[in-house]
Design a protein around this motif. Structure first.
Motif, PDB file in Angstrom:
ATOM      1  N   GLU A  43       0.839  -1.274  -0.114  1.00  0.00           N
ATOM      2  CA  GLU A  43      -0.086   0.250   0.291  1.00  0.00           C
ATOM      3  C   GLU A  43       1.077   1.085   0.044  1.00  0.00           C
ATOM      4  OE1 GLU A  43      -2.980   0.117  -0.054  1.00  0.00           O
ATOM      5  OE2 GLU A  43      -3.729  -1.655  -0.689  1.00  0.00           O
ATOM      6  N   GLU A  44       1.955   0.844  -1.061  1.00  0.00           N
ATOM      7  CA  GLU A  44       2.579   2.529  -1.065  1.00  0.00           C
ATOM      8  C   GLU A  44       1.914   3.452  -1.286  1.00  0.00           C
ATOM      9  OE1 GLU A  44       4.710   2.188  -4.076  1.00  0.00           O
ATOM     10  OE2 GLU A  44       6.237  -0.346  -3.591  1.00  0.00           O
ATOM     11  N   ASN A  45       0.500   3.977  -1.626  1.00  0.00           N
ATOM     12  CA  ASN A  45       0.427   4.951  -1.784  1.00  0.00           C
ATOM     13  C   ASN A  45      -0.146   5.852   0.119  1.00  0.00           C
ATOM     14  OD1 ASN A  45      -2.044   2.586  -2.054  1.00  0.00           O
ATOM     15  ND2 ASN A  45      -3.361   4.599  -2.310  1.00  0.00           N
ATOM     16  N   LEU A  46      -0.498   4.835   0.488  1.00  0.00           N
ATOM     17  CA  LEU A  46      -1.169   5.348   1.719  1.00  0.00           C
ATOM     18  C   LEU A  46       0.454   5.463   2.641  1.00  0.00           C
ATOM     19  CD1 LEU A  46      -3.712   2.359   2.322  1.00  0.00           C
ATOM     20  CD2 LEU A  46      -4.348   4.389   2.153  1.00  0.00           C
ATOM     21  N   ASN A  47       1.599   5.554   2.684  1.00  0.00           N
ATOM     22  CA  ASN A  47       2.338   5.624   3.404  1.00  0.00           C
ATOM     23  C   ASN A  47       2.476   5.040   4.409  1.00  0.00           C
ATOM     24  OD1 ASN A  47       4.861   7.262   4.127  1.00  0.00           O
ATOM     25  ND2 ASN A  47       4.266   8.621   4.111  1.00  0.00           N
ATOM     26  N   ILE A  48       2.529   3.552   4.581  1.00  0.00           N
ATOM     27  CA  ILE A  48       2.569   3.306   6.150  1.00  0.00           C
ATOM     28  C   ILE A  48       3.527   3.306   6.611  1.00  0.00           C
ATOM     29  CG2 ILE A  48       1.948   0.940   7.483  1.00  0.00           C
ATOM     30  CD1 ILE A  48       0.036  -0.052   5.082  1.00  0.00           C
ATOM     31  N   HIS A  49       3.434   3.886   8.723  1.00  0.00           N
ATOM     32  CA  HIS A  49       4.613   3.421   9.232  1.00  0.00           C
ATOM     33  C   HIS A  49       3.790   2.250  10.237  1.00  0.00           C
ATOM     34  CE1 HIS A  49       7.443   6.099   7.508  1.00  0.00           C
ATOM     35  NE2 HIS A  49       6.412   6.939   6.285  1.00  0.00           N
ATOM     36  N   ILE A  50       4.642   1.338  10.561  1.00  0.00           N
ATOM     37  CA  ILE A  50       4.531   0.704  12.324  1.00  0.00           C
ATOM     38  C   ILE A  50       5.511   1.948  13.481  1.00  0.00           C
ATOM     39  CG2 ILE A  50       4.000  -1.671  13.554  1.00  0.00           C
ATOM     40  CD1 ILE A  50       3.337  -2.408  11.312  1.00  0.00           C
ATOM     41  N   TYR A  51       4.803   1.507  14.679  1.00  0.00           N
ATOM     42  CA  TYR A  51       5.739   2.022  15.965  1.00  0.00           C
ATOM     43  C   TYR A  51       5.422   1.432  16.954  1.00  0.00           C
ATOM     44  CZ  TYR A  51       1.791   6.503  15.905  1.00  0.00           C
ATOM     45  OH  TYR A  51       1.307   6.680  16.011  1.00  0.00           O
ATOM     46  N   CYS A  79      -0.295   0.938  13.987  1.00  0.00           N
ATOM     47  CA  CYS A  79      -0.078   1.322  12.449  1.00  0.00           C
ATOM     48  C   CYS A  79      -0.967   2.440  11.427  1.00  0.00           C
ATOM     49  CB  CYS A  79      -0.796  -0.373  11.164  1.00  0.00           C
ATOM     50  SG  CYS A  79      -0.332  -0.383   9.561  1.00  0.00           S
ATOM     51  N   LEU A  80      -0.106   3.015  11.232  1.00  0.00           N
ATOM     52  CA  LEU A  80      -0.937   4.402  11.072  1.00  0.00           C
ATOM     53  C   LEU A  80      -0.628   4.645   8.743  1.00  0.00           C
ATOM     54  CD1 LEU A  80      -1.304   7.165  11.957  1.00  0.00           C
ATOM     55  CD2 LEU A  80       1.239   8.712  11.728  1.00  0.00           C
ATOM     56  N   LEU A  81      -0.900   5.241   8.509  1.00  0.00           N
ATOM     57  CA  LEU A  81      -1.801   4.993   7.366  1.00  0.00           C
ATOM     58  C   LEU A  81      -1.482   6.505   7.330  1.00  0.00           C
ATOM     59  CD1 LEU A  81      -3.526   2.214   7.632  1.00  0.00           C
ATOM     60  CD2 LEU A  81      -4.638   3.155   6.092  1.00  0.00           C
ATOM     61  N   LYS A  82      -0.356   6.808   6.662  1.00  0.00           N
ATOM     62  CA  LYS A  82      -0.546   8.523   6.673  1.00  0.00           C
ATOM     63  C   LYS A  82      -1.099   9.247   5.777  1.00  0.00           C
ATOM     64  CE  LYS A  82       3.801  10.328   8.501  1.00  0.00           C
ATOM     65  NZ  LYS A  82       4.562  10.782   8.316  1.00  0.00           N
ATOM     66  N   ASN A  83      -1.035   8.272   4.622  1.00  0.00           N
ATOM     67  CA  ASN A  83      -2.016   9.433   4.018  1.00  0.00           C
ATOM     68  C   ASN A  83      -3.744   8.413   3.303  1.00  0.00           C
ATOM     69  OD1 ASN A  83       0.303  10.378   2.662  1.00  0.00           O
ATOM     70  ND2 ASN A  83       1.184   9.443   1.094  1.00  0.00           N
ATOM     71  N   GLY A  84      -3.857   7.983   4.530  1.00  0.00           N
ATOM     72  CA  GLY A  84      -5.487   8.040   4.577  1.00  0.00           C
ATOM     73  C   GLY A  84      -6.552   8.854   5.382  1.00  0.00           C
ATOM     74  N   GLY A  85      -5.923   9.792   5.837  1.00  0.00           N
ATOM     75  CA  GLY A  85      -6.829  10.936   6.760  1.00  0.00           C
ATOM     76  C   GLY A  85      -8.314  10.603   5.925  1.00  0.00           C
ATOM     77  N   ASN A  86      -8.184  10.750   4.977  1.00  0.00           N
ATOM     78  CA  ASN A  86     -10.751  10.914   4.551  1.00  0.00           C
ATOM     79  C   ASN A  86     -10.650   9.460   3.873  1.00  0.00           C
ATOM     80  OD1 ASN A  86      -9.776  13.910   4.314  1.00  0.00           O
ATOM     81  ND2 ASN A  86      -8.629  13.239   2.275  1.00  0.00           N
ATOM     82  N   LEU A  87     -10.100   8.361   4.667  1.00  0.00           N
ATOM     83  CA  LEU A  87     -11.016   7.225   5.184  1.00  0.00           C
ATOM     84  C   LEU A  87     -11.857   6.600   6.093  1.00  0.00           C
ATOM     85  CD1 LEU A  87      -7.771   4.892   4.759  1.00  0.00           C
ATOM     86  CD2 LEU A  87      -9.696   4.541   2.888  1.00  0.00           C
TER      87      LEU A  87
END
Length: 383
Positions: A43-51, A79-87
């Motif tokens: 999911e490259e377009n969602l720019n996923i980061h895990i911390y 698990c943060l979908l950094k570009n998924g704010g409108n989902l």
């Protein structure tokens, strides 16, 4: 040796015996980074980061009670979908669940959908993965420092938005122990010859972190096989609010246990333990609906005060009797390791001809580096 000084030494060793090993820490970190890379590549377009969040992030993770193996650590991750704010809420949750169920490496580890998380079960630990997106700010010019997240809460077959801020909580927690944290961090960075920024919160061992680990283990033993176990975020928050920078571990535990309930507010009879970084969140929100949870917390607090603070000061038996009592409170494996390590250090120091102790019995540059008088000299406890 004075009573409190002796107990400080014993509790330092106990906290170390409860702490997660470096090997297990690295295994967990490697595993969740792999999950992050897997999801991120799909999911490259969602720019996923895990911390990490919770105990793993704060350095208060406690070894499981299991005596025959490393055990099953509970690791909480964002698990943060950094570009998924409108989902929408449902999509935030389902995108991650779908991808995990499709992966050959993860589908056999994937548990049934939880209310907020997806769980991956490994042999020695399980990961609770919280799908989330950045909370969209209503401010005209959103600050880059805003770290609030929007997550999904599933109730029956419906999905709802909820909000949290694990990064802000970690920052607040660190601030509560700022002096001891900074000193420990500098020492670790110097010893490892790394930049200070490379030393994470879970690498450090402060009196507050060690206090929370001891209290959580006491709770785990007390509520083994029982319902309504006080949740870790309540113990952690109240402990951090009660901590006043004590460098002596026993004194830190004493202060925390004495003051924890002073930070519980009651509004029209309703208990409130506010998230210090998000006032709208009440960690005790279930106490009103389930009063037995509130009763269980105060039952635990009163017992912890008696078992950890009052009873040891009044103790008149020998060290063997004390060890047996501590086994009941904290588990045999942890306590056996505590006393074995304690005695090994005594023997080494005796062989060096150095039987001194630090003047105040405080945690030094590293807790385990304190010089301790041998058990045979502790005539205070009798024989």
């Amino acid at each position: 040796m004075e009573k409190k000084e002796l107990l400080n030494k014993i509790y330092c060793e106990l906290a170390d015996s409860l702490n997660i090993s470096d090997t297990m820490t690295q295994e967990i970190i490697s595993s969740y980074k792999s999950v992050g890379s897997y999801l991120g590549n799909l999911e490259e377009n969602l720019n996923i980061h895990i911390y990490p969040q919770g105990s793993m992030a704060l350095g208060t993770l406690v070894r499981p009670i299991a005596e025959d193996k490393e055990g099953d650590y509970d690791v909480d991750l964002v698990c943060l979908l950094k570009n998924g704010g409108n989902l929408p809420a449902k999509d935030i949750k389902q995108i991650i669940g779908k991808r995990l169920s499709e992966g050959e490496r993860y589908k056999s580890k994937l548990d049934a959908e939880g209310k907020r998380c997806w769980t991956l079960k490994y042999s020695d630990f399980h990961m609770d993965i919280l799908p989330s997106v950045p909370k969209i700010s209503t401010l005209p010019k959103p600050s880059r420092n805003v770290t609030q997240i929007r997550l999904t809460h599933k109730e029956n077959d419906s999905y709802f938005n909820r909000y949290s801020d694990p990064k802000a909580y970690r920052k607040w927690f660190t601030k509560q122990m700022e002096v001891s944290f900074s000193k420990q961090r500098e020492i670790i960075a110097r010893n490892k010859k790394v930049e200070i920024e490379e030393v994470k919160l879970f690498d450090v061992r402060t009196p507050l972190q060690m206090t929370i680990q001891i209290l959580k283990r006491h709770r785990d033993i007390m509520f083994s096989g029982r319902d309504n176990k006080p949740i870790s975020i309540i113990i952690t928050t109240l402990a951090a609010k009660s901590y006043s920078g004590e460098t002596n571990l026993y004194e830190a535990i004493e202060k925390v246990l004495q003051d924890m309930d002073k930070h519980i507010e009651f509004n029209n009879g309703k208990a409130v333990i506010s998230n210090p970084t998000m006032d709208s969140e009440n960690f005790a929100d279930k106490w009103e609906e389930f009063p037995e949870k509130q009763q269980a917390f105060f039952e635990w607090l009163n017992k912890a005060r008696k078992d950890i603070i009052q009873e040891p000061l009044e103790f008149a038996g020998g060290m063997g009797t004390m060890k047996n009592r501590m086994r009941e409170l904290f588990g045999s494996k942890a306590v056996n390791q505590t006393f074995d390590t304690y005695e090994e250090k005594n023997i080494k120091e005796k062989n060096k001809g150095n039987l001194g102790v630090t003047k105040e019995g405080n945690i030094g540059s590293i807790a385990s580096s304190n010089i301790i008088a041998p058990l045979s000299t502790h005539t205070f406890y009798g024989k």
